[in-house]
Design a protein around this motif. Structure first.
Motif, PDB file in Angstrom:
ATOM      1  N   MET A   1       0.808  -1.160   0.030  1.00 53.01           N
ATOM      2  CA  MET A   1       0.163   0.005   0.065  1.00 53.01           C
ATOM      3  C   MET A   1       0.985   1.261  -0.069  1.00 53.01           C
ATOM      4  SD  MET A   1      -2.855   1.328   2.872  1.00 53.01           S
ATOM      5  CE  MET A   1      -1.702   0.417   4.020  1.00 53.01           C
ATOM      6  N   GLU A   2       0.639   2.181  -0.924  1.00 54.38           N
ATOM      7  CA  GLU A   2       1.314   3.448  -1.105  1.00 54.38           C
ATOM      8  C   GLU A   2       0.810   4.347  -0.158  1.00 54.38           C
ATOM      9  OE1 GLU A   2       2.082   4.958  -4.929  1.00 54.38           O
ATOM     10  OE2 GLU A   2       1.927   2.842  -5.651  1.00 54.38           O
ATOM     11  N   LYS A   3       1.709   5.082   0.549  1.00 59.16           N
ATOM     12  CA  LYS A   3       1.497   6.331   1.314  1.00 59.16           C
ATOM     13  C   LYS A   3       0.895   7.304   0.655  1.00 59.16           C
ATOM     14  CE  LYS A   3       3.344   8.978   5.385  1.00 59.16           C
ATOM     15  NZ  LYS A   3       4.603   9.104   6.090  1.00 59.16           N
ATOM     16  N   PHE A   4      -0.347   7.988   1.270  1.00 56.80           N
ATOM     17  CA  PHE A   4      -1.139   9.218   0.916  1.00 56.80           C
ATOM     18  C   PHE A   4      -0.256  10.245   1.351  1.00 56.80           C
ATOM     19  CE2 PHE A   4      -4.675  11.770   0.289  1.00 56.80           C
ATOM     20  CZ  PHE A   4      -5.315  11.267  -0.628  1.00 56.80           C
ATOM     21  N   THR A   5       0.362  10.995   0.235  1.00 57.75           N
ATOM     22  CA  THR A   5       1.537  12.162   0.683  1.00 57.75           C
ATOM     23  C   THR A   5       0.749  13.397   0.313  1.00 57.75           C
ATOM     24  OG1 THR A   5       2.472  11.986  -1.525  1.00 57.75           O
ATOM     25  CG2 THR A   5       3.494  10.640   0.290  1.00 57.75           C
ATOM     26  N   LYS A   6       1.568  14.649   0.878  1.00 53.21           N
ATOM     27  CA  LYS A   6       1.023  15.774   0.530  1.00 53.21           C
ATOM     28  C   LYS A   6       1.420  16.325  -0.969  1.00 53.21           C
ATOM     29  CE  LYS A   6       1.301  17.572   5.274  1.00 53.21           C
ATOM     30  NZ  LYS A   6       1.971  18.276   6.308  1.00 53.21           N
ATOM     31  N   GLY A   7       2.412  15.691  -1.596  1.00 58.05           N
ATOM     32  CA  GLY A   7       3.066  15.730  -2.649  1.00 58.05           C
ATOM     33  C   GLY A   7       2.114  15.262  -3.619  1.00 58.05           C
ATOM     34  N   TYR A   8       1.489  14.152  -3.341  1.00 56.78           N
ATOM     35  CA  TYR A   8       0.451  13.552  -4.192  1.00 56.78           C
ATOM     36  C   TYR A   8      -0.672  14.496  -4.247  1.00 56.78           C
ATOM     37  CZ  TYR A   8      -3.329  10.316  -5.793  1.00 56.78           C
ATOM     38  OH  TYR A   8      -4.517   9.793  -6.490  1.00 56.78           O
ATOM     39  N   VAL A   9      -1.112  14.813  -3.290  1.00 53.34           N
ATOM     40  CA  VAL A   9      -2.485  15.871  -3.130  1.00 53.34           C
ATOM     41  C   VAL A   9      -1.989  17.217  -4.050  1.00 53.34           C
ATOM     42  CG1 VAL A   9      -3.651  17.445  -1.469  1.00 53.34           C
ATOM     43  CG2 VAL A   9      -3.171  15.047  -0.897  1.00 53.34           C
ATOM     44  N   GLU A  21     -13.885  19.425  -7.286  1.00 51.90           N
ATOM     45  CA  GLU A  21     -13.791  18.111  -7.668  1.00 51.90           C
ATOM     46  C   GLU A  21     -12.449  17.291  -7.037  1.00 51.90           C
ATOM     47  OE1 GLU A  21     -16.090  16.143  -9.620  1.00 51.90           O
ATOM     48  OE2 GLU A  21     -17.434  17.567  -8.849  1.00 51.90           O
ATOM     49  N   ALA A  22     -11.463  18.227  -7.103  1.00 52.35           N
ATOM     50  CA  ALA A  22     -10.248  17.759  -6.702  1.00 52.35           C
ATOM     51  C   ALA A  22     -10.500  17.217  -5.171  1.00 52.35           C
ATOM     52  CB  ALA A  22      -9.212  18.686  -6.525  1.00 52.35           C
ATOM     53  N   ARG A  23     -11.088  17.991  -4.131  1.00 52.34           N
ATOM     54  CA  ARG A  23     -11.402  17.693  -2.902  1.00 52.34           C
ATOM     55  C   ARG A  23     -12.381  16.478  -2.797  1.00 52.34           C
ATOM     56  NH1 ARG A  23     -14.120  22.190  -1.278  1.00 52.34           N
ATOM     57  NH2 ARG A  23     -11.982  23.170  -0.765  1.00 52.34           N
ATOM     58  N   LYS A  24     -13.311  16.398  -3.639  1.00 50.90           N
ATOM     59  CA  LYS A  24     -14.028  15.209  -3.572  1.00 50.90           C
ATOM     60  C   LYS A  24     -13.296  13.984  -3.891  1.00 50.90           C
ATOM     61  CE  LYS A  24     -18.515  17.210  -4.839  1.00 50.90           C
ATOM     62  NZ  LYS A  24     -19.489  17.423  -5.819  1.00 50.90           N
ATOM     63  N   PHE A  25     -12.509  13.723  -5.087  1.00 46.85           N
ATOM     64  CA  PHE A  25     -11.858  12.732  -5.396  1.00 46.85           C
ATOM     65  C   PHE A  25     -10.644  12.415  -4.355  1.00 46.85           C
ATOM     66  CE2 PHE A  25      -7.628  11.463  -7.524  1.00 46.85           C
ATOM     67  CZ  PHE A  25      -8.286  10.431  -8.125  1.00 46.85           C
ATOM     68  N   LEU A  26     -10.082  13.271  -3.766  1.00 45.39           N
ATOM     69  CA  LEU A  26      -8.898  13.077  -2.722  1.00 45.39           C
ATOM     70  C   LEU A  26      -9.631  12.518  -1.334  1.00 45.39           C
ATOM     71  CD1 LEU A  26      -6.718  16.067  -3.517  1.00 45.39           C
ATOM     72  CD2 LEU A  26      -6.130  13.823  -3.862  1.00 45.39           C
ATOM     73  N   ARG A  28     -12.441  10.838  -1.519  1.00 41.45           N
ATOM     74  CA  ARG A  28     -13.077   9.466  -1.552  1.00 41.45           C
ATOM     75  C   ARG A  28     -11.769   8.493  -1.465  1.00 41.45           C
ATOM     76  NH1 ARG A  28     -15.817  10.771  -5.560  1.00 41.45           N
ATOM     77  NH2 ARG A  28     -14.369  10.787  -7.163  1.00 41.45           N
ATOM     78  N   GLN A  29     -10.636   9.088  -2.157  1.00 38.70           N
ATOM     79  CA  GLN A  29      -9.338   7.900  -2.165  1.00 38.70           C
ATOM     80  C   GLN A  29      -8.839   7.821  -0.658  1.00 38.70           C
ATOM     81  OE1 GLN A  29      -6.268   9.453  -4.663  1.00 38.70           O
ATOM     82  NE2 GLN A  29      -6.805   7.861  -6.126  1.00 38.70           N
ATOM     83  N   GLN A  36      -9.297   0.060   3.853  1.00 33.10           N
ATOM     84  CA  GLN A  36      -8.304  -0.796   3.451  1.00 33.10           C
ATOM     85  C   GLN A  36      -7.466  -1.157   4.812  1.00 33.10           C
ATOM     86  OE1 GLN A  36      -5.925   0.016   0.044  1.00 33.10           O
ATOM     87  NE2 GLN A  36      -4.425  -1.924   0.598  1.00 33.10           N
ATOM     88  N   VAL A  37      -6.945   0.022   5.326  1.00 36.18           N
ATOM     89  CA  VAL A  37      -6.244  -0.074   6.665  1.00 36.18           C
ATOM     90  C   VAL A  37      -6.898  -0.879   7.622  1.00 36.18           C
ATOM     91  CG1 VAL A  37      -4.936   1.115   8.470  1.00 36.18           C
ATOM     92  CG2 VAL A  37      -4.467   1.629   5.996  1.00 36.18           C
ATOM     93  N   THR A  38      -8.310  -0.261   7.936  1.00 36.01           N
ATOM     94  CA  THR A  38      -9.196  -1.107   8.650  1.00 36.01           C
ATOM     95  C   THR A  38      -9.238  -2.587   8.480  1.00 36.01           C
ATOM     96  OG1 THR A  38      -9.965   1.006   9.235  1.00 36.01           O
ATOM     97  CG2 THR A  38     -11.258  -0.847  10.034  1.00 36.01           C
ATOM     98  N   ARG A  39      -9.475  -2.854   7.241  1.00 40.73           N
ATOM     99  CA  ARG A  39      -9.882  -4.233   6.846  1.00 40.73           C
ATOM    100  C   ARG A  39      -8.494  -5.128   7.307  1.00 40.73           C
ATOM    101  NH1 ARG A  39     -12.870  -2.560   2.843  1.00 40.73           N
ATOM    102  NH2 ARG A  39     -10.665  -2.451   1.361  1.00 40.73           N
TER     103      ARG A  39
END
Length: 54
Positions: A1-9, A21-26, A28-29, A36-39
């Motif tokens: 699993m890749e880390k969700f980074t500020k650079g990606y955002v 739309e960017a906010r909604k997309f991010l 949701r991800q 996934q982490v919880t599962r």
């Protein structure tokens, strides 16, 4: 699993013309990542409980 980074955002926000739309997309991800982490943790703990109680 890749880390969700500020650079990606930052990249996603620059690529989208609509910030909402960017906010909604991010969001949701991020929620999918949390789920996934919880599962994964749930299954790890389930296996551990089975091992510890045998």
């Amino acid at each position: 699993m890749e880390k969700f980074t500020k650079g990606y955002v930052d990249v996603v926000v620059r690529m989208r013309t609509d910030k909402r739309e960017a906010r909604k997309f991010l969001h949701r991800q991020l929620y999918e990542l949390r789920n996934q982490v919880t599962r994964e943790h749930y299954f790890e703990m389930y296996e551990y409980i089975n091992t510890a109680t045998n």
